[in-house]
Design a protein around this motif. Structure first.
Motif, PDB file in Angstrom:
ATOM      1  N   UNK A   1       1.087  -1.158  -0.036  1.00  0.00           N
ATOM      2  CA  UNK A   1       0.108   0.001  -0.198  1.00  0.00           C
ATOM      3  C   UNK A   1       0.848   1.125   0.012  1.00  0.00           C
ATOM      4  N   UNK A   2       1.877   1.316   0.827  1.00  0.00           N
ATOM      5  CA  UNK A   2       2.878   2.641   0.715  1.00  0.00           C
ATOM      6  C   UNK A   2       3.357   2.808  -0.439  1.00  0.00           C
ATOM      7  N   UNK A 106      13.184   6.329   3.056  1.00  0.00           N
ATOM      8  CA  UNK A 106      11.776   6.954   3.745  1.00  0.00           C
ATOM      9  C   UNK A 106      10.638   6.124   3.620  1.00  0.00           C
ATOM     10  N   UNK A 107      10.535   5.359   2.557  1.00  0.00           N
ATOM     11  CA  UNK A 107       9.330   4.700   2.376  1.00  0.00           C
ATOM     12  C   UNK A 107       9.489   3.354   3.306  1.00  0.00           C
ATOM     13  N   UNK A 108      10.769   2.862   3.436  1.00  0.00           N
ATOM     14  CA  UNK A 108      11.064   1.665   4.496  1.00  0.00           C
ATOM     15  C   UNK A 108      10.591   1.949   5.829  1.00  0.00           C
ATOM     16  N   UNK A 113       7.012   2.153  10.501  1.00  0.00           N
ATOM     17  CA  UNK A 113       6.304   3.123  11.560  1.00  0.00           C
ATOM     18  C   UNK A 113       4.760   2.289  11.564  1.00  0.00           C
ATOM     19  N   UNK A 114       4.248   2.066  10.201  1.00  0.00           N
ATOM     20  CA  UNK A 114       2.885   1.686  10.058  1.00  0.00           C
ATOM     21  C   UNK A 114       2.893   0.162  10.334  1.00  0.00           C
TER      22      UNK A 114
END
Length: 120
Positions: A1-2, A106-108, A113-114
């Motif tokens: 999703x990210x 940053x995406x990782x 975090x999510x």
């Protein structure tokens, strides 16, 4: 999703390498053309480089508009544009690689975090 939204959107507006590149070239051109650099000048350069890095389209030739706006606002002569464009082409490869590397990191971190990463 990210990654469905993060990579396309991030490739368009997430450009810290381009902002750093524009700031360094502006500082170099100010030094070469004997432009007085103060703390206010540096703060204005940081703000302009950041905003224009986000606003510039991710196409070749966008650097010309970016540097023209930065140089006009900071009092750097327009004759410096030719040298800035050559430097931008050479440093642009490094900036693009840095942008994509930082975007993936940053995406990782955001996925972690999510709690979307499978750490097993």
């Amino acid at each position: 999703m990210v990654t469905r939204y993060g990579i396309p959107l991030g490739s368009t507006i997430y450009m810290p390498g381009v902002a750093i590149n524009a700031l360094l070239i502006s500082l170099y051109m100010a030094e070469q053309w004997d432009v007085a650099v103060s703390l206010l000048w540096v703060m204005m350069a940081v703000i302009l480089a950041t905003i224009l890095a986000i606003a510039a389209p991710p196409i070749s030739g966008a650097g010309l508009l970016t540097y023209a706006a930065i140089f006009t606002q900071l009092g750097i002569p327009t004759q410096a544009l030719a040298v800035a464009l050559v430097a931008d082409i050479l440093m642009g490869f490094i900036a693009a690689a840095l942008d994509q590397t930082l975007l993936q990191m940053e995406l990782i971190l955001q996925a972690d975090r999510m709690q979307l990463l499978d750490k097993e």
